[in-house]
Design an enzyme around this catalytic site. Structure first.
Site, PDB file in Angstrom:
ATOM      1  N   ASP A 144      19.502  10.082 -16.924  1.00 21.95           N
ATOM      2  CA  ASP A 144      20.216  10.062 -15.648  1.00 21.95           C
ATOM      3  C   ASP A 144      19.374   9.220 -14.676  1.00 21.95           C
ATOM      4  O   ASP A 144      18.203   9.529 -14.416  1.00 21.95           O
ATOM      5  CB  ASP A 144      20.395  11.497 -15.132  1.00 21.95           C
ATOM      6  CG  ASP A 144      21.276  11.556 -13.899  1.00 21.95           C
ATOM      7  OD1 ASP A 144      21.287  10.575 -13.124  1.00 21.95           O
ATOM      8  OD2 ASP A 144      21.932  12.590 -13.691  1.00 21.95           O
ATOM      9  N   PHE A 175      18.569  18.069 -12.274  1.00 14.96           N
ATOM     10  CA  PHE A 175      19.630  18.215 -11.283  1.00 14.96           C
ATOM     11  C   PHE A 175      20.693  19.165 -11.851  1.00 14.96           C
ATOM     12  O   PHE A 175      21.162  18.967 -12.983  1.00 14.96           O
ATOM     13  CB  PHE A 175      20.232  16.844 -10.987  1.00 14.96           C
ATOM     14  CG  PHE A 175      21.098  16.828  -9.763  1.00 14.96           C
ATOM     15  CD1 PHE A 175      20.536  16.660  -8.507  1.00 14.96           C
ATOM     16  CD2 PHE A 175      22.469  16.996  -9.866  1.00 14.96           C
ATOM     17  CE1 PHE A 175      21.341  16.660  -7.370  1.00 14.96           C
ATOM     18  CE2 PHE A 175      23.273  16.991  -8.738  1.00 14.96           C
ATOM     19  CZ  PHE A 175      22.704  16.822  -7.481  1.00 14.96           C
ATOM     20  N   TYR A 213      26.427   5.963  -5.011  1.00 11.08           N
ATOM     21  CA  TYR A 213      26.380   6.178  -3.552  1.00 11.08           C
ATOM     22  C   TYR A 213      24.992   6.441  -2.998  1.00 11.08           C
ATOM     23  O   TYR A 213      24.836   6.673  -1.827  1.00 11.08           O
ATOM     24  CB  TYR A 213      27.324   7.323  -3.142  1.00 11.08           C
ATOM     25  CG  TYR A 213      27.131   8.622  -3.885  1.00 11.08           C
ATOM     26  CD1 TYR A 213      26.106   9.507  -3.547  1.00 11.08           C
ATOM     27  CD2 TYR A 213      27.976   8.977  -4.932  1.00 11.08           C
ATOM     28  CE1 TYR A 213      25.936  10.693  -4.228  1.00 11.08           C
ATOM     29  CE2 TYR A 213      27.820  10.168  -5.620  1.00 11.08           C
ATOM     30  CZ  TYR A 213      26.792  11.027  -5.263  1.00 11.08           C
ATOM     31  OH  TYR A 213      26.619  12.194  -5.945  1.00 11.08           O
TER      32      TYR A 213
HETATM   33  C1  PLP Z   1      23.195  12.824  -7.179  1.00 13.10           C
HETATM   34  C2  PLP Z   1      23.037  13.192  -8.597  1.00 13.10           C
HETATM   35  C3  PLP Z   1      24.157  13.426  -9.390  1.00 13.10           C
HETATM   36  C4  PLP Z   1      25.501  13.411  -8.761  1.00 13.10           C
HETATM   37  O1  PLP Z   1      26.539  13.617  -9.586  1.00 13.10           O
HETATM   38  P1  PLP Z   1      28.027  13.494  -9.004  1.00 13.10           P
HETATM   39  O2  PLP Z   1      28.863  13.653 -10.162  1.00 13.10           O
HETATM   40  O3  PLP Z   1      28.109  12.170  -8.306  1.00 13.10           O
HETATM   41  O4  PLP Z   1      28.207  14.567  -7.976  1.00 13.10           O
HETATM   42  C5  PLP Z   1      23.961  13.671 -10.746  1.00 13.10           C
HETATM   43  N1  PLP Z   1      22.716  13.704 -11.267  1.00 13.10           N
HETATM   44  C6  PLP Z   1      21.614  13.517 -10.506  1.00 13.10           C
HETATM   45  C7  PLP Z   1      20.266  13.550 -11.116  1.00 13.10           C
HETATM   46  C8  PLP Z   1      21.750  13.276  -9.145  1.00 13.10           C
HETATM   47  O5  PLP Z   1      20.666  13.101  -8.398  1.00 13.10           O
END
Ligand code: PLP
Length: 410
Positions: free
Chosen positions: A195, A124, A220
């Protein structure tokens, strides 16, 4: 597989009662709970009570009287159960990106002679950006090394300080072998940061069994905490006292209300907090998490696999010949709780589906993503969504110009 069979599967579903805990709009089949979980009436109720009573009338007294100060730890304990952690190994705070920054910085300091952060090219993007930004900020020659998923083991050498991976790939739903990769990293002296954005609430996670060092995750998505909900972080107990956060703030201080000028970290996981917790967002997350105390995670996984398998089988049976191809692993145990198909017209197809009431999403360049949240989706919904997809494809509905307009969020 016909609709009647799907309904019979739903009637026998041990998780079916949880659907009533969600407010799903009439006429919507929601296949995007992997991106933003839906609203639960319990969340709406709790927020209303907290706003009117605890904030409105209680005012500042509510930090003590309503237990606001302990709310991050209560939410953390609920998440701990879902990820195979002890309550004192999890904190709820900030966003996933910020938690990643804190833990990655703390981890690099534990491997001072090493300069490589190893991650996957398809990770990501925020994870990669945070790593890059931190390397630049440190100014000590740290580098982000990117490898393809299959080449990670080979790229793990004695220069790697931290292996930074997302367990379930956001594009394809492919799931890494957390145990094997963690063991390989440890064998070479590296730390591992997982993650869990697409894992927590989607499938059982066992950080303890995997001997994971650190993890972060999202509030979320499958945890349904609401848009921009606070995120979580995990640090294995024996690492906590050795690790420092780069964002030393008063909420991570050993005695925040002594208001002394010098920073002294709190004991344990608390030290990874920084500023004042966002109480309204935490209330929403905590209320959404309550349902998980009753969820059997083995049943959750079984239903998730059943929904995903059904979706793949139906799409391949009913939408063949339209150039769709499965980009998720075919073996169920190598997938999270989402299924992705690629198609050159993917964006417009998803828009046409949304217009019919089946909400999935699209990831560049050509990936249509469908998330299957087992607490509120039924086999019947999967059946109906695939019927809609077949109609969109057969009727070439995606050629309609109104399905080609891109918003700023996809
Ligand atoms: C959704 C997601 C995020 C989101 O990070 P935010 O700080 O909440 O915007 C981070 N890592 C992964 C792998 C995700 O899928």
């Amino acid at each position: 597989m016909d609709r009647e069979t799907c309904r019979r599967m739903d009637a026998a579903d041990p998780l079916r009662r949880f659907r009533d805990a969600f407010r799903l709009p009439e006429g919507v089949i929601y296949l995007d709970g992997n991106s933003l979980g839906p609203l639960m009436p319990a969340v709406e109720r709790r927020l209303g009570q907290v706003i009117a009573g605890e904030w409105g009338r209680g005012l500042i007294r509510s930090w003590n009287d309503a237990g606001w100060i302990g709310l991050p730890a209560r939410a953390a304990a609920r998440i701990a159960r879902l990820i195979g952690a002890a309550p004192d190994e999890v904190a709820v705070a900030d966003s996933t990106s910020i938690n990643l920054f804190k833990l990655l910085a703390g981890a690099l300091a534990l491997r001072p002679a090493r300069r490589i952060i190893l991650s996957e090219r398809g990770n990501f993007p925020t994870d990669l950006y945070v790593a890059e930004g931190l390397a630049g900020l440190l100014g000590r020659g740290h580098e982000l090394r990117l490898a393809e998923a299959g080449a990670l083991m080979a790229a793990l050498d004695e220069d790697v300080a931290v292996l930074l991976l997302t367990e379930v790939d956001f594009r394809t739903g492919r799931r890494h072998d957390m145990r094997a990769l963690t063991r390989a990293a440890h064998d070479r002296g590296a730390l591992v940061l997982w993650d869990l954005a697409h894992s927590a609430g989607a499938l059982p996670v066992d950080l303890a069994a995997a001997d994971a060092d650190m993890a972060v995750g999202c509030g979320y998505k499958y945890l349904n905490g609401g848009p921009g909900a606070p995120a979580f972080l995990y640090v294995r107990r024996d690492l906590q006292e050795q690790m420092a956060t780069p964002l030393a703030g008063w909420m991570g201080h050993a005695a925040p209300f002594d208001f002394v000028p010098g920073y002294r970290p709190a004991r344990g996981i608390q030290r990874f907090l920084c500023g004042t917790p966002p109480i309204l967002s935490l209330v929403a997350l905590d209320a959404a998490l309550e349902i998980w105390d009753e969820v059997d995670l083995a049943a959750l996984r079984a239903k998730s696999l059943s929904l995903c398998e059904l979706f793949i089988a139906l799409v391949e049976a009913r939408c063949g010949g339209h150039g769709l191809h499965l980009v998720s692993p075919r073996e169920p145990e190598r997938r999270g709780s989402q299924v992705s198909f690629a198609h050159a017209e993917g964006f417009a197809i998803v828009q046409a589906l949304i217009a019919r009431g089946a909400i999935g999403d699209f990831r560049s360049p050509d990936i249509m993503r469908f998330g299957f949240a087992p607490l509120y989706l039924r086999h019947e919904d999967v059946y109906d969504a695939v019927e809609m997809l077949a109609e969109v494809l057969n009727g070439r509905e995606y050629e309609d110009p109104r399905h080609r307009v891109r918003g700023s969020v996809t």
